[in-house]
Design a protein around this motif. Structure first.
Motif, short mmCIF file in Angstrom:
data_model
loop_
_atom_site.label_atom_id
_atom_site.label_comp_id
_atom_site.label_asym_id
_atom_site.label_seq_id
_atom_site.Cartn_x
_atom_site.Cartn_y
_atom_site.Cartn_z
N TRP A 107 -4.09 -5.64 -2.94
CA TRP A 107 -3.36 -4.72 -2.07
C TRP A 107 -3.01 -5.41 -0.77
O TRP A 107 -3.77 -6.24 -0.26
CB TRP A 107 -4.20 -3.46 -1.82
CG TRP A 107 -4.39 -2.63 -3.04
CD1 TRP A 107 -5.45 -2.68 -3.90
CD2 TRP A 107 -3.48 -1.68 -3.59
NE1 TRP A 107 -5.24 -1.80 -4.94
CE2 TRP A 107 -4.05 -1.17 -4.76
CE3 TRP A 107 -2.22 -1.20 -3.18
CZ2 TRP A 107 -3.42 -0.21 -5.55
CZ3 TRP A 107 -1.60 -0.24 -3.94
CH2 TRP A 107 -2.20 0.25 -5.12
N CYS B 67 0.83 -1.22 0.00
CA CYS B 67 0.00 0.00 0.00
C CYS B 67 0.86 1.27 0.00
O CYS B 67 0.48 2.27 -0.57
CB CYS B 67 -0.92 0.00 1.20
SG CYS B 67 -2.06 -1.37 1.18
N HIS C 160 -1.69 3.00 -2.50
CA HIS C 160 -3.08 2.54 -2.54
C HIS C 160 -4.03 3.72 -2.33
O HIS C 160 -4.03 4.33 -1.24
CB HIS C 160 -3.27 1.50 -1.44
CG HIS C 160 -4.58 0.80 -1.51
ND1 HIS C 160 -5.01 -0.05 -0.51
CD2 HIS C 160 -5.54 0.79 -2.47
CE1 HIS C 160 -6.20 -0.52 -0.84
NE2 HIS C 160 -6.54 -0.04 -2.02
N CYS D 62 -3.16 -4.41 2.23
CA CYS D 62 -4.14 -4.34 3.33
C CYS D 62 -5.27 -5.34 3.12
O CYS D 62 -5.93 -5.73 4.08
CB CYS D 62 -4.68 -2.92 3.47
SG CYS D 62 -5.58 -2.29 2.04
N CYS E 39 -6.09 4.63 1.04
CA CYS E 39 -5.68 3.70 2.09
C CYS E 39 -4.88 4.44 3.15
O CYS E 39 -4.03 5.27 2.84
CB CYS E 39 -4.84 2.59 1.49
SG CYS E 39 -4.26 1.39 2.69
ZN LIG Z 1 -4.16 -0.48 1.31
#
Ligand SMILES: [Zn+2]
Length: 126
Positions: free
Chosen positions: A103, A53, A58, A105, A61
């Motif tokens: 991603w 990320c 990202h 996360c 994010c």
């Molecule tokens: Zn992320």
């Protein structure tokens, strides 16, 4: 950006593990393809990119924050990374690959990721 070349990082391993348990075969870090996708199956023409990320910035994010200093430099750096990722994806698609970006996360919720990968991979035929 050497860090994104690193293999065997946590998020990448999480994705590999899931794809493996779903019964799909793949190669890792396929250098013969544009951008060396993290996971790819050339026969079935799919590629999965696992993005950190922070480095890949990202959108939206909380892990994609800008450092406090030299913000303009970092903003440019992250923009470059984002553009490079977009070029990679475009090049893979031009070769007839379906491309999925996972991603970092998103690898925290393994159950949810598993469902998503299962759906995405079962759409690939051939
Ligand atoms: Zn992320």
């Amino acid at each position: 950006m050497q860090l994104q070349r690193r293999s065997g990082t946590g998020p990448e391993q999480a994705v590999r593990r899931i794809v493996h348990t779903l019964g799909h075969r793949y190669r890792i870090g396929v250098t013969a393809l544009p951008g060396s996708p993290d996971l790819a199956n050339r026969a079935r023409r799919w590629a999965i990119l696992v993005h950190g990320c922070y480095w890949h910035h990202h959108p939206g994010c909380k892990r994609a924050g800008l450092p406090k200093h030299n913000r303009d430099w970092w903003r440019r750096k992250f923009n470059e990374n984002t553009r490079r990722d977009a070029r990679k994806i475009k090049a893979l698609k031009a070769l007839g690959f379906r491309v999925l970006v996972v991603w970092e996360c998103e690898t925290r919720d393994v159950g949810r990721l598993r469902v998503r990968l299962h759906k995405w991979l079962s759409r690939s035929n051939g």
